[in-house]
Design a protein around this motif. Structure first.
Motif, PDB file in Angstrom:
ATOM      1  N   UNK A 208     -14.806   6.434  38.238  1.00  0.00           N
ATOM      2  CA  UNK A 208     -13.788   6.174  37.223  1.00  0.00           C
ATOM      3  C   UNK A 208     -14.445   6.048  35.860  1.00  0.00           C
ATOM      4  N   UNK A 209     -13.640   6.311  34.820  1.00  0.00           N
ATOM      5  CA  UNK A 209     -14.160   6.111  33.476  1.00  0.00           C
ATOM      6  C   UNK A 209     -13.897   4.674  33.047  1.00  0.00           C
ATOM      7  N   UNK A 210     -14.935   4.024  32.545  1.00  0.00           N
ATOM      8  CA  UNK A 210     -14.815   2.640  32.078  1.00  0.00           C
ATOM      9  C   UNK A 210     -15.425   2.554  30.684  1.00  0.00           C
ATOM     10  N   UNK A 211     -14.640   2.049  29.742  1.00  0.00           N
ATOM     11  CA  UNK A 211     -15.124   1.870  28.376  1.00  0.00           C
ATOM     12  C   UNK A 211     -15.786   0.509  28.225  1.00  0.00           C
ATOM     13  N   UNK A 212     -16.983   0.445  27.652  1.00  0.00           N
ATOM     14  CA  UNK A 212     -17.633  -0.852  27.421  1.00  0.00           C
ATOM     15  C   UNK A 212     -16.797  -1.790  26.558  1.00  0.00           C
ATOM     16  N   UNK A 213     -15.938  -1.227  25.707  1.00  0.00           N
ATOM     17  CA  UNK A 213     -15.120  -2.059  24.817  1.00  0.00           C
ATOM     18  C   UNK A 213     -14.146  -2.940  25.577  1.00  0.00           C
ATOM     19  N   UNK A 214     -13.978  -2.704  26.878  1.00  0.00           N
ATOM     20  CA  UNK A 214     -13.197  -3.629  27.708  1.00  0.00           C
ATOM     21  C   UNK A 214     -13.865  -4.997  27.767  1.00  0.00           C
ATOM     22  N   UNK A 215     -15.205  -5.015  27.627  1.00  0.00           N
ATOM     23  CA  UNK A 215     -15.970  -6.212  27.939  1.00  0.00           C
ATOM     24  C   UNK A 215     -16.697  -6.831  26.749  1.00  0.00           C
ATOM     25  N   UNK A 216     -16.813  -6.111  25.638  1.00  0.00           N
ATOM     26  CA  UNK A 216     -17.561  -6.641  24.492  1.00  0.00           C
ATOM     27  C   UNK A 216     -17.029  -6.065  23.193  1.00  0.00           C
TER      28      UNK A 216
END
Length: 371
Positions: A208-216
């Motif tokens: 899956x694609x996961x954006x780091x901006x979800x977490x920081x």
């Protein structure tokens, strides 16, 4: 008297290894070196551009881009990437290339280190060097992925940023959600910035694609309509980050570009807000092509980590420069792995953004050449 009329930053810059491969190939060669979808831009997107021209929408726009497009991108990030960003925190750029340039220019001082996958996309190293920064190479693991532990081992007081590209060029690697979250935690713990290049986000076949901006918030997210909508020549990218980043990126953007192409912005708006059937079709077609290519490579006895995204395969070969040269002289364009850093030695990059018939023809030639 100065030693040269030219700046060191360009004297020490090499021409892209990808371009060198194209220049040595014949006009009738099968091109498996180009990172460009071989599909036409969907009709509704072209119509939006034509309508923009006919309505006289041909002047400058606001520097960050037309508000309608930035509002649509804000919605896209929330619904597709699971993070919130205001329209004021988005800049529409002339492709992802400009987005990368203004991101790196805004945070990298001379002597600062930027961590980059080796092998990795050719522009990253060049842009860091142009800005006076230093590249800190991140070796990949056996699955051609970036390991969070490797990053921690290499971080030092000069580390300013890390560039994450998932799905990745040239390997097709898709980083796991666990790893992306770990990268975000590292960014927060060490106060460094993640530059997240997500231009292949819609072309994922496993994972899956996961954006780091979800977490920081310590992240600059870069994307474009180029790959997703077969709009490479339209030159529209976009960058999203918190205001503290955007404020400084805008300073560079206003002098480098003023604004992105007005007509292409209207086309991008139609792409982002309109039907997504073409994206689904391309993803399914790329998957079919990947499977044909992987079966062919396997039949030749070439080891290749199965690419989980993008449209590149990175098989292992004995001498990548020699193999690439032989293939090109026999009518198949591929790129030696060393074009993407010395960590790419022993590999070639094959783009399957070409028809199945071309891939099958190329595989037959490869089988003869590599026998």
């Amino acid at each position: 008297m100065p030693g040269s009329k030219f700046a060191d930053r360009v004297l020490n810059l090499n021409i892209s290894g990808i371009r060198k491969m194209f220049e040595t190939a014949g006009s009738d060669a099968i091109n498996l070196g180009l990172g460009q979808p071989d599909f036409d831009t969907p009709p509704h997107i072209k119509k939006a551009a034509i309508d923009a021209i006919n309505s006289g929408f041909t002047g400058y726009t606001a520097g960050p881009g037309i508000i309608e497009l930035r509002e649509e991108l804000s919605r896209k990030f929330k619904e597709e990437n699971s993070f919130n960003v205001e329209p004021s925190e988005i800049i529409v750029t002339s492709g992802a290339s400009e987005a990368l340039e203004i991101a790196i220019a805004s945070i990298v001082n001379p002597g600062d280190e930027v961590m980059i996958a080796n092998p990795g996309f050719v522009s990253y190293n060049a842009l860091v060097n142009i800005m006076g920064g230093k590249v800190s190479s991140i070796p990949l693991d056996d699955e051609l992925a970036i390991c969070p532990e490797t990053i921690i081992e290499k971080i030092n007081s000069k580390t300013k940023a890390i560039i994450i590209n998932s799905p990745a060029n040239p390997t097709g690697t898709v980083q796991t959600k666990k790893d992306i979250k770990a990268f975000a935690e590292i960014a927060d713990d060490y106060n460094i910035t993640i530059i997240s290049d997500e231009v292949y986000e819609h072309f994922i076949y496993e994972g899956e694609h996961v954006s780091p901006a979800q977490f920081t918030d310590n992240v600059i997210t870069i994307n474009a309509v180029s790959k997703t909508y077969a709009m490479t020549g339209w030159r529209i990218g976009y960058v999203a980050a918190k205001n503290e980043y955007v404020e400084h990126m805008l300073k560079v953007h206003q002098y480098v570009q003023a604004c992105a192409n007005s007509i292409a912005q209207k086309a991008a708006l139609a792409a982002i807000s309109g039907p997504q059937d073409s994206v689904i079709f391309m993803r399914e077609e790329f998957l079919r092509r990947r499977d044909v290519l992987m079966a062919g490579l396997k039949s030749m006895g070439l080891h290749c980590v199965v690419p989980k995204g993008a449209f590149y395969a990175f098989p292992e070969v004995d001498d990548c420069t020699e193999v690439a040269g032989k293939l090109i002289s026999n009518g198949v364009i591929v790129v030696p792995g060393t074009a993407f850093g010395d960590g790419g030695d022993g590999h070639i990059r094959i783009s399957y953004a070409s028809s199945i018939s071309n891939i099958q023809k190329a595989l037959k030639i490869m089988e003869k050449v590599l026998a």
